[in-house]
Design a protein around this motif. Structure first.
Motif, mmCIF file in Angstrom:
data_model
loop_
_atom_site.group_PDB
_atom_site.id
_atom_site.type_symbol
_atom_site.label_atom_id
_atom_site.label_comp_id
_atom_site.label_asym_id
_atom_site.label_seq_id
_atom_site.Cartn_x
_atom_site.Cartn_y
_atom_site.Cartn_z
ATOM 1 N N UNK A 164 0.609 -0.810 -0.509
ATOM 2 C CA UNK A 164 -0.343 0.195 -0.710
ATOM 3 C C UNK A 164 0.675 1.502 0.069
ATOM 4 N N UNK A 165 2.278 1.516 0.310
ATOM 5 C CA UNK A 165 2.798 2.267 0.774
ATOM 6 C C UNK A 165 3.255 2.494 -0.814
ATOM 7 N N UNK A 166 3.964 1.312 -1.353
ATOM 8 C CA UNK A 166 4.565 1.576 -3.475
ATOM 9 C C UNK A 166 3.308 2.396 -3.871
ATOM 10 N N UNK A 167 2.317 1.580 -3.474
ATOM 11 C CA UNK A 167 0.354 1.658 -4.060
ATOM 12 C C UNK A 167 0.513 3.566 -4.571
ATOM 13 N N UNK A 168 0.623 4.193 -3.009
ATOM 14 C CA UNK A 168 0.180 5.207 -2.671
ATOM 15 C C UNK A 168 1.799 6.308 -3.036
ATOM 16 N N UNK A 169 2.717 5.742 -3.423
ATOM 17 C CA UNK A 169 4.463 6.679 -3.617
ATOM 18 C C UNK A 169 5.110 5.760 -4.927
ATOM 19 N N UNK A 170 4.265 5.768 -5.835
ATOM 20 C CA UNK A 170 4.613 5.389 -7.239
ATOM 21 C C UNK A 170 6.039 6.141 -7.793
ATOM 22 N N UNK A 171 6.130 7.337 -7.317
ATOM 23 C CA UNK A 171 7.368 7.684 -7.910
ATOM 24 C C UNK A 171 8.748 7.636 -7.195
ATOM 25 N N UNK A 172 8.340 7.491 -5.706
ATOM 26 C CA UNK A 172 9.190 7.832 -4.266
ATOM 27 C C UNK A 172 9.391 6.699 -3.589
ATOM 28 N N UNK A 173 8.926 5.604 -3.933
ATOM 29 C CA UNK A 173 9.317 4.816 -3.677
ATOM 30 C C UNK A 173 10.009 3.663 -3.846
ATOM 31 N N UNK A 174 11.587 2.544 -3.807
ATOM 32 C CA UNK A 174 11.348 1.681 -4.065
ATOM 33 C C UNK A 174 11.303 0.559 -2.882
ATOM 34 N N UNK A 175 11.320 -0.752 -3.558
ATOM 35 C CA UNK A 175 12.028 -1.221 -2.549
ATOM 36 C C UNK A 175 13.160 -2.738 -2.892
ATOM 37 N N UNK A 176 14.225 -2.477 -2.106
ATOM 38 C CA UNK A 176 15.898 -3.513 -2.468
ATOM 39 C C UNK A 176 15.575 -4.246 -1.256
ATOM 40 N N UNK A 177 15.860 -5.364 -1.948
ATOM 41 C CA UNK A 177 16.023 -6.931 -1.157
ATOM 42 C C UNK A 177 17.075 -7.530 -2.462
ATOM 43 N N UNK A 178 17.268 -8.662 -1.108
ATOM 44 C CA UNK A 178 18.592 -9.783 -2.217
ATOM 45 C C UNK A 178 17.908 -10.924 -2.841
ATOM 46 N N UNK A 179 16.639 -10.687 -3.345
ATOM 47 C CA UNK A 179 15.866 -11.950 -3.573
ATOM 48 C C UNK A 179 15.120 -12.367 -2.407
#
Lengths: 496, 496
Positions: free
Chosen positions: B427-442
């Motif tokens: 939901x955070x991603x949905x509301x912030x599609x231009x300034x939010x990313x999630x980083x993860x090692x797969x």
């Protein structure tokens, strides 16, 4: 092979795999040797799958039932077949070329692919007699894997022949290099996973070839297994294309040898030809350097082995691709205890390796498999270089008290605190010129440890410039190893 | 230039440097622009040297005396001239191409080479008015450097325009990539030292080119400065030879542009031509992708700048080579306060930059230098992308309480603890599609955060296979960034 076709008659349906391709051509094995090689690998794969699933009925001598399946399925199938494939071909090479070789499995959780061949060669049972080479021993061997009170799904320290756990990804080449230091006859096979290849420690550790002296050190033979996937994602190196990949490894200073495909027979011949070629290349480099004493950096061979993730798994389960997909990473079917069709699929998968042809009535590996393995200390699970402590030599150490500073009264003398340590290290180096090295990130002098250079310089086999003669402290036989990667330095300490 | 010849009339005496060599040919600057460019760089070098040595007499308006010298000499000369050289040429390119660019200095302790141009362009004085553009300000500016109560010898956070400290080596490309995310017009210049290039985090971070989308992201322009030496040692990448080096970077997926030499005039022309070429290449890639919407991985340009360590330092001190040697790494002469000949040598070294032509009577940079710098927010020291907080936007966050689990009584409900976090992230991603990313090692799916893929997939611009369509969750505009390098993920968070 017919036994591989039970669910995927056409390996070309794995779209990432076209026709097999190899840098080194040739089919060095006759039909008998090929069959024997394939039987050993089939046995390894059977064991890997058994470890992951079975707590009973280890040889499928009765129909597979839910109670034979472990309650909690843990373990990783994905990397296992290719690890066993490399182990298998190193076994062949050890016998053919009389190699002194050890095996390091980089991919995380790859233990099923390594424990299998170590069990088959007898190294496991010698250390753990209850895991004997018979049906009872096999059941105990299967059951202990990823089981409470048993062993982990990495090549943990209790694994015979393992000096690299593979839990924290990225150190397999550094460890391999450390193991090769001062062991001129040793070949350290290091399988690198394409997942771990994305880590920083691994990415810089390809530069170990700048730190191995072909006269006094052994060789590292890296095998990059491009199985294409991490847990849920493709890997970078599997998708960048042949040209970039080839340039990358040539740029790192290696001679890459590609072995790519999915048909076992074809790949067995290609891998045998490639390992033969690599071994001969390594030996030629070492012979030349040792005959002339001229030390230059060789372009050592390395192998890029592109095979399907979870190789020999069912092609599809529930309409989803498994072999050659990230879905083969861990336990490809988790519901075999409750899903009869999946239990049946597992049974036919296990039977596809034809266990009845691999184990005798007592449950021991058949003669063809026993004859395939090297013997005694040539077995990679029993090699003393990879069994902690067997080759350990005590350092000749001076009394550290002799290096203390006299402090007759507080506040009177002035001294730098690390300089005496440098003098101690110098004397330790002098007394142990064959089994002591100092590793540092180019900080020995700035940390006032430079007394050590009175005894041994910094190892350097790259090109030299005239100005290096002025205080550069560089030497092709230096025992001070300096690189600006603390990860690599840490890994190098795997010395036996 | 005549002012460079005071101690080394023949640069060819630096044996690591033969004739200048460049991939991109051309002499884009006329005599006036060349002189102006060189004057700016001379001023930078003067300031770098002044920062390291001087606490008084900042414009050498009286003969240099021991009391003008700081009591404790700290700071690093070695990397500074090349850092300033790159900054200088980016200044020229910003004006010529109207670029929105920032500057990251990877080499450790390289601050003197960065603080100088930031001071000259006026960015420094605007934030620190006591470091004004006059003699008093200059003195304060010099004195504070590596001085108790002053500033560090890295580009510490209080440096205007710095988002990368360079203390822990290895993160400059990851930080640069993070800064480029979602800033399509931005060019992030990232100077990589050849020492830090040996670290694991840096070695894998060349793969950032697999994570930049030419439509929505900016570009990273790496400049690998091969000055040849770490603290006391040669560097690996400086000595492996042109062919391996070139293949290495092509293998990493870049288009390497070499600029190599030591004669300032020649190098100014070569660097100007090369930066022009790189900028045009970057713009052409972006224009094509943005016009067509077709996103493929570009082979972005990168620059290999091979220049002498401590460039423009005295060729020799006490019979030892300094320029082009590891001896130029830190403070090349530590005893100037007590050694009159060295004090004199320092004075002539400082004067070799002709400060009287660079600063006016009041001590302000002369018009030619002021006109050389970009203006306003185009100055790299004042660019809002590199001045923390100026572009920061608050995330639109839902109330985290809404994602809690109802626990009516202990031990009654069963739930996985990370799954609700995945829903929140979705939901955070949905509301912030231009300034939010999630980083993860797969690990997002295995950590049960996969609800996020309902809103945005994993970024992927490498080649695709048909089976990727089945649950691969890959997309060229994905905002979940997965790579198996936690070092790189950590570095990517440098987002503004």
């Amino acid at each position: 092979m017919s036994d591989q076709t039970f669910t995927h008659p056409d390996h070309a349906s794995i779209s990432s795999f076209g026709p097999a391709r190899a840098t080194v051509s040739g089919t060095p094995m006759n039909a008998e040797e090929l069959a024997q090689t394939h039987a050993f690998w089939r046995a390894c794969n059977y064991l890997a799958l058994g470890m992951i699933y079975l707590q009973d009925n280890p040889l499928l001598r009765e129909p597979l039932k839910p109670e034979h399946i472990k309650n909690r399925l843990l373990g990783h199938w994905g990397a296992s077949p290719a690890l066993a494939f490399v182990y298998t071909h190193m076994n062949r090479a050890i016998r053919k070329h009389d190699l002194d070789a050890i095996f390091l499995a980089g991919p995380g959780h790859g233990a099923p692919g390594v424990l299998g061949p170590i069990y088959l060669e007898g190294s496991y049972s010698e250390i753990y007699p209850d895991k004997s080479l018979d049906e009872d021993g096999l059941q105990a061997f299967f059951k202990q894997f990823s089981f409470p009170g048993g062993i982990g799904s990495h090549c943990t320290p209790e694994t015979p022949g393992s000096i690299h756990e593979g839990g924290e990804l990225g150190y397999v080449l550094s460890h391999a290099c450390g193991a090769a230091f001062d062991n001129p006859e040793l070949i350290v096979t290091a399988v690198v996973g394409d997942g771990e290849a994305e880590t920083g420690p691994l990415a810089t550790s390809w530069h170990i070839n700048k730190f191995l002296n072909p006269v006094r050190d052994g060789a590292v033979l890296p095998v990059l297994n491009l199985n294409g996937y991490k847990i849920n994602n493709p890997t970078l190196l599997a998708r960048i294309g042949h040209e970039e990949l080839s340039k990358l490894f040539e740029g790192y200073g290696w001679t890459p040898l590609f072995v790519e495909g999915s048909d076992p027979d074809t790949l067995h011949q290609a891998m045998a030809a490639t390992v033969d070629h690599a071994v001969e290349h390594i030996r030629a480099i070492q012979r030349a350097a040792r005959a002339t004493g001229v030390v230059e950096r060789p372009r050592w061979p390395m192998i890029v082995l592109r095979t399907p993730k979870g190789w020999t798994a069912p092609a599809e389960i529930n309409g989803h691709q498994v072999e050659g997909s990230w879905r083969a990473h861990q336990v490809p079917m988790a519901d075999v205890k409750t899903h009869p069709a999946h239990l049946q699929l597992l049974e036919s998968w296990l039977k596809s390796y034809q266990p009845e042809t691999l184990f005798d009535a007592a449950g021991a590996p058949v003669a063809a498999i026993r004859q395939f393995t090297p013997t005694g200390l040539r077995r990679m699970g029993s090699n003393p270089h990879a069994n902690g402590g067997r080759l350990k030599k005590a350092l000749r150490l001076p009394d550290f008290r002799d290096y203390g500073m006299e402090v007759p009264e507080p506040g009177r003398i002035e001294a730098e605190n690390t300089r005496p340590l440098g003098v101690l290290l110098r004397d330790v180096m002098k007394a142990n010129l064959r089994n002591f090295r100092v590793f540092g990130p180019d900080e020995n002098t700035s940390n006032k440890l430079n007394a050590i250079y009175e005894v041994s310089k910094k190892f350097w086999i790259e090109s030299s410039l005239p100005e290096d003669a002025d205080g550069g402290e560089l030497a092709v036989d230096g025992r001070v190893m300096e690189m600006l990667s603390e990860h690599t330095l840490e890994g190098w300490r795997a010395i036996f």
